[in-house]
Write an enzyme that holds these catalytic residues in place. Structure first.
Site, PDB file in Angstrom:
ATOM      1  N   GLY A 188       0.675  11.665  -2.624  1.00  0.00           N
ATOM      2  CA  GLY A 188       1.849  12.263  -3.235  1.00  0.00           C
ATOM      3  C   GLY A 188       2.239  11.616  -4.542  1.00  0.00           C
ATOM      4  O   GLY A 188       1.516  10.784  -5.098  1.00  0.00           O
ATOM      5  N   ASP A 204      -1.689  -2.447   5.986  1.00  0.00           N
ATOM      6  CA  ASP A 204      -2.091  -2.314   4.585  1.00  0.00           C
ATOM      7  C   ASP A 204      -1.292  -3.266   3.707  1.00  0.00           C
ATOM      8  O   ASP A 204      -0.897  -2.917   2.593  1.00  0.00           O
ATOM      9  CB  ASP A 204      -1.910  -0.874   4.114  1.00  0.00           C
ATOM     10  CG  ASP A 204      -2.714  -0.576   2.838  1.00  0.00           C
ATOM     11  OD1 ASP A 204      -3.694  -1.293   2.576  1.00  0.00           O
ATOM     12  OD2 ASP A 204      -2.350   0.358   2.103  1.00  0.00           O
TER      13      ASP A 204
END
Length: 436
Positions: A34, A145
């Site tokens: 996005g 992450d």
């Protein structure tokens, strides 16, 4: 400091003007899933607004990941993570998530701009990231992450962001079997192997890699390419030769291959002396932990955001309309202007007067007064006070001129009269036929 957004940060003509309660000021960045905008609410709250791309909005996998990020980020309310300010509904066609805007640079940006961090700053970063992981793990979440680009350096401590591939303890995995999701150089061995059990020790491994990068500018498993980096994580020892000795004692235990041998968050919190922990926490509390170059970057970003906001105010009124789009136009792209062309604007409804509960026929509006023939100028009005003031000697706006009367000098000779011909002469099929 520029007076307008840089080209890569400026809003495009196809970008929405608003998302939810936030007026958009510029683009902060973009990724595979996005776009991220900088927005300002009516109450003056700056937010980083992440929007799922249109082409992924109908993909079940990406939509599930985005919704999971929304759920995960909403669960975390610790000091060292960006707070969630608002979001779209789970069933909305377009998904967005607004989090607290942190003007400070990421660890990756700070190291690239100013070089490796000094040991004192790294110890403060260490303590802040331990606080973030403590909050994240206590909520039943594994980040998966953690890396330099996902750690922002704020004045009052680091902020952990981007929970796009985080794992919840009570949800199933969205990745396929034997598929690794993460960033090479900061992934734990178990995450690379695709083990079914990836818990908090995986984040501890990424913490050690992130601190080693902050001290040296490279990952401790840096290879010539992603394949070599992954191989080194699984098979070889980390390269800590350039890491300061006082930092090696903190980093090395985190990089054990076996997750069972890595220390817990509580153990890591006790690795610094009480006096050192108290001194660093005092610097974090009073916003004195960052070196001068990084503080300058933060001030510059704050000023840039203000300049963007000022430039946004100067945009023309014909900006794209608010978003989300109405429910009756679900096929329209997210980044499409909703301004209707003039010929599509429906005419105003005639005025209707209700008398004794009955509605008579609509009352037509009075026809506008026409100027005398042979004159020109703005259309007359019944109310002289409502007439536009064009100045005593100023020119008349061309848009308001009446063009239905030819403007000819008085001495122009009359046009020659054309001979009248029967209409049959102009029809090819009837030429040559004489009317009897």
């Amino acid at each position: 400091m520029t007076a307008a957004p840089e080209p890569k940060h400026a809003l495009r003509a196809t970008d929405p003007a608003r998302i939810g309660p936030y007026r958009l000021l510029g683009r902060l960045g973009s990724g595979g899933m996005g776009l991220v905008y900088l927005g300002r609410s009516t109450t003056g709250q700056l937010a980083a607004i992440k929007v799922l791309r249109d082409e992924l909005a109908e993909d079940a996998l990406f939509r599930s990941r985005f919704l999971r990020e929304l759920t995960v980020a909403s669960r975390i309310s610790g000091r060292f993570s960006a707070a969630v300010l608002g979001s779209s509904g789970a069933r909305d066609l377009h998904l967005w998530l607004a989090t607290e805007y942190v003007p400070g640079p990421s660890v990756l940006e700070a190291v690239h701009a100013s070089g490796p961090l000094d040991p004192q700053t790294i110890r403060a970063l260490w303590l802040g990231l331990l606080g973030a992981l403590e909050t994240i793990h206590s909520a039943g979440i594994v980040h998966r992450d953690l890396k330099p680009s996902n750690v922002l350096l704020a004045a009052d401590g680091p902020r952990v962001i981007d929970f796009g591939i985080s794992a919840l303890a009570d949800t199933t995995r969205l990745t396929a079997t034997n598929a690794a999701v993460g960033t090479p150089g900061y992934m734990s061995p178990e995450l690379i192997r695709g083990d079914t059990e990836v818990g908090p020790p995986s984040d501890v491994f990424a913490l050690g890699c992130t601190l080693a990068f902050a001290a040296t500018g490279v990952s401790p498993f840096e290879g010539a390419n992603a394949v070599e980096t992954v191989f080194r994580i699984i098979r070889e020892d980390p390269d800590l030769t350039r890491v300061p000795a006082e930092i090696v004692t903190l980093v090395e235990p985190c990089l054990e291959k076996d997750p069972a041998l890595r220390p817990t968050i509580d153990t890591l919190l006790g690795m610094l002396s009480t006096a050192e922990t108290d001194r660093i926490s005092r610097l974090l509390a009073h916003g004195q932990w960052l070196p001068a170059p990084i503080q300058a970057q933060t001030v510059e970003r704050e000023g840039r955001a203000l300049a963007w906001d000022g430039a946004r105010q100067a945009l023309p009124a014909a900006a794209p309309a608010e978003w989300p789009l109405p429910a009756d136009d679900l096929t329209t792209s997210l980044f499409t202007s909703r301004a209707a062309p003039p010929d599509e604007i429906p005419p105003a409804e005639p005025t209707t007067v209700i008398v004794n509960g009955a509605a008579p026929a609509p009352v037509p509006s009075p026809a506008p007064r026409q100027p005398p023939l042979g004159t020109f100028g703005p259309p007359p009005v019944d109310d002289p006070a409502a007439a536009p003031d064009t100045g005593a000697t100023g020119p008349v706006d061309e848009v308001s001129l009446r063009t239905h009367t030819a403007l000819l000098p008085a001495d122009t000779p009359p046009l020659p009269r054309l001979p009248r011909r029967g209409w049959r002469r102009w029809v090819p099929a009837l030429r040559g036929i004489v009317r009897k």
